[in-house]
Design a protein around this motif. Sequence first.
Motif, short mmCIF file in Angstrom:
data_model
loop_
_atom_site.label_atom_id
_atom_site.label_comp_id
_atom_site.label_asym_id
_atom_site.label_seq_id
_atom_site.Cartn_x
_atom_site.Cartn_y
_atom_site.Cartn_z
N ASP A 1 -7.39 -8.10 6.46
CA ASP A 1 -6.48 -8.42 7.56
C ASP A 1 -5.25 -9.22 7.12
O ASP A 1 -5.03 -10.36 7.58
N PRO A 2 -4.42 -8.65 6.24
CA PRO A 2 -3.21 -9.36 5.80
C PRO A 2 -2.22 -9.53 6.94
O PRO A 2 -2.18 -8.72 7.87
N ALA A 3 -1.42 -10.56 6.84
CA ALA A 3 -0.44 -10.83 7.90
C ALA A 3 0.66 -9.78 7.94
O ALA A 3 1.22 -9.50 9.00
N TYR A 4 0.99 -9.22 6.76
CA TYR A 4 2.06 -8.21 6.67
C TYR A 4 1.54 -6.99 5.91
O TYR A 4 0.88 -7.14 4.88
N LEU A 5 1.87 -5.82 6.40
CA LEU A 5 1.59 -4.58 5.69
C LEU A 5 2.91 -4.00 5.22
O LEU A 5 3.83 -3.76 6.02
N LEU A 6 3.02 -3.77 3.92
CA LEU A 6 4.24 -3.24 3.30
C LEU A 6 3.89 -1.88 2.72
O LEU A 6 3.22 -1.79 1.69
N LEU A 7 4.31 -0.84 3.41
CA LEU A 7 3.86 0.52 3.11
C LEU A 7 4.89 1.31 2.32
O LEU A 7 6.03 1.50 2.76
N ARG A 8 4.46 1.76 1.15
CA ARG A 8 5.30 2.61 0.32
C ARG A 8 5.15 4.06 0.72
O ARG A 8 4.23 4.44 1.45
N GLY A 9 6.09 4.88 0.21
CA GLY A 9 6.03 6.30 0.48
C GLY A 9 6.89 6.75 1.64
O GLY A 9 6.84 7.92 2.03
N HIS A 10 7.72 5.84 2.19
CA HIS A 10 8.52 6.18 3.36
C HIS A 10 9.97 5.70 3.23
O HIS A 10 10.64 5.43 4.24
N GLU A 11 10.45 5.63 2.00
CA GLU A 11 11.81 5.17 1.79
C GLU A 11 12.87 6.18 2.19
O GLU A 11 14.06 5.86 2.25
N ASP A 12 12.45 7.41 2.49
CA ASP A 12 13.40 8.40 2.98
C ASP A 12 13.63 8.25 4.48
O ASP A 12 14.48 8.96 5.06
N LEU B 1 0.84 -1.20 0.00
CA LEU B 1 0.00 0.00 0.00
C LEU B 1 0.87 1.24 0.00
O LEU B 1 1.96 1.25 0.56
N TRP B 2 0.36 2.31 -0.61
CA TRP B 2 1.02 3.60 -0.49
C TRP B 2 0.39 4.34 0.67
O TRP B 2 -0.83 4.56 0.70
N ALA B 3 1.21 4.74 1.64
CA ALA B 3 0.72 5.42 2.84
C ALA B 3 1.33 6.82 2.88
O ALA B 3 2.53 6.96 3.07
N THR B 4 0.51 7.82 2.73
CA THR B 4 1.00 9.20 2.71
C THR B 4 1.04 9.78 4.12
O THR B 4 0.06 9.67 4.87
N GLY B 5 2.16 10.39 4.47
CA GLY B 5 2.27 11.06 5.75
C GLY B 5 2.58 10.11 6.89
O GLY B 5 2.55 8.88 6.75
N ASP B 6 2.88 10.69 8.04
CA ASP B 6 3.25 9.90 9.21
C ASP B 6 2.05 9.37 9.98
O ASP B 6 2.20 8.53 10.87
N GLU B 7 0.85 9.85 9.64
CA GLU B 7 -0.37 9.39 10.30
C GLU B 7 -1.41 9.01 9.24
O GLU B 7 -2.45 9.65 9.10
N PRO B 8 -1.14 7.98 8.48
CA PRO B 8 -2.02 7.63 7.36
C PRO B 8 -3.35 7.04 7.82
O PRO B 8 -3.39 6.22 8.74
N THR B 9 -4.42 7.46 7.17
CA THR B 9 -5.75 6.90 7.46
C THR B 9 -6.40 6.31 6.21
O THR B 9 -7.46 5.70 6.31
N SER B 10 -5.81 6.53 5.06
CA SER B 10 -6.26 5.87 3.84
C SER B 10 -5.03 5.48 3.03
O SER B 10 -3.94 6.05 3.22
N PHE B 11 -5.21 4.53 2.12
CA PHE B 11 -4.07 3.93 1.44
C PHE B 11 -4.39 3.69 -0.03
O PHE B 11 -5.53 3.38 -0.39
N TYR C 1 5.96 -2.81 7.70
CA TYR C 1 7.30 -2.46 7.24
C TYR C 1 7.25 -1.49 6.06
O TYR C 1 6.21 -1.33 5.41
N ARG C 2 8.39 -0.85 5.81
CA ARG C 2 8.52 -0.08 4.57
C ARG C 2 8.43 -1.04 3.40
O ARG C 2 9.05 -2.09 3.40
N GLY C 3 7.65 -0.64 2.39
CA GLY C 3 7.34 -1.57 1.31
C GLY C 3 8.16 -1.42 0.06
O GLY C 3 7.85 -2.06 -0.95
N GLY C 4 9.18 -0.58 0.09
CA GLY C 4 10.01 -0.41 -1.10
C GLY C 4 9.50 0.70 -1.98
O GLY C 4 8.36 1.16 -1.86
N PRO C 5 10.32 1.15 -2.93
CA PRO C 5 9.97 2.28 -3.79
C PRO C 5 9.21 1.82 -5.03
O PRO C 5 9.06 0.62 -5.30
N LEU C 6 8.74 2.78 -5.80
CA LEU C 6 8.14 2.47 -7.09
C LEU C 6 9.20 2.00 -8.09
O LEU C 6 8.91 1.20 -8.98
#
Length: 377
Positions: free
Chosen positions: A290-301, A233-243, A333-338
């Motif tokens: 309810d996936p076992a792992y969440l891999l969130l993009r947008g935070h590779e910095d 998922l792409w998660a924008t910001g440090d307090e994401p509520t939508s993806f 976890y961080r999900g990697g870049p595009l």
Amino acid sequence: MDRRTFIGVGGATLGTALAGCTGSGDGGSTTSTSTNETTTATSTGDGSYTVSMEPVGDVTFDAVPETWVANNGSYADMGVALGLDAPKGLWLANRWHTTYYDELEGVSVDTSDTISLYQDGVSKERFYALDADVHVMDPNFLANRFKGWSEADVDEVVENVAPFFGNSIFSRGYAWHEDYRYYTLYEAFETVAGLFGREERYEAFAALHDEFQNALTDVAPTSDAERPQVAVLWATGDEPTSFLPYLVNEGTSFKQWRDLNVRDALAETSVKDFHSSRGSIDYETLLKIDPAYLLLRGHEDKTAAEFENTVVAFMQEHETASELTAVQNGDVYRGGPLYQGPISNLVLTERGARQLYGYDEALFERERVADIVAGSL
């Protein structure tokens, strides 16, 4: 090299290639072939050479390009692997995450002069100002990602600045790319190596990658029962509520997850990929999956610790997010870049092995990567 009089483009013209993908022509007007073989550089005997990549086709140069512009971090990373200077421009320069090189002693790149092509649009004047020898970019991406560029604009830049030579390999979700071939990461890498006359570095990386793939067989499970269920998922910001949902597909931006043999939790639902739907999902939808792992993009910095202290900490305190299995088990976890190239893919895949399987050993030789980049083959 006289950039403005490069020898030519074989097959269809750039205008024809664009016509088929923007809807102004039929599917048969795109520049494409039926073969899946990768074409490397071919010498013409007079000091010039020809390279080929869809959708543009054959492009002949009378000298190796010295300066370049790239579409994204996938191609920029290939440039680092080939020992090139950084491209003069990228679509969005901040999405080339060069921090991956920090853990590879002897591998670095100076990006201080690399600018973003997209600055509230992409102007032709920016291409003129950069004055590069080649644009490693799919012209269809340029013409389809936003309004403002026509076939005539692309042809003008080719005529007056330098050719385009690239393919949008990072995602296979674009409708405008349906009429011509995609390339795998290493197919595109081989072609770019031919463009810059650095085939030996490519061959060395390809051999290293083969060894890397063999090492992964001892890490990634093969049975469905053992394969981890993930959501990218792409998660924008440090307090994401939508993806923004990204379904794992054949594009290069998902290579590490395919190689690690994950199960895509989103693909087993009615959720549509962001590339096709431009939609988003919220915590309530995520809780149903309810996936076992969440891999969130947008935070590779961020470092892993910074990510945990911001995004993960917020989710742990959020009323609904805190009910997710991945949050409760500490598997966000961080999900990697595009965009990823041959070097970043090694780093990201190894990181993914730690995230999903707790595998702590090195999967590739850092020193060997540095040697290849330096030309010590």
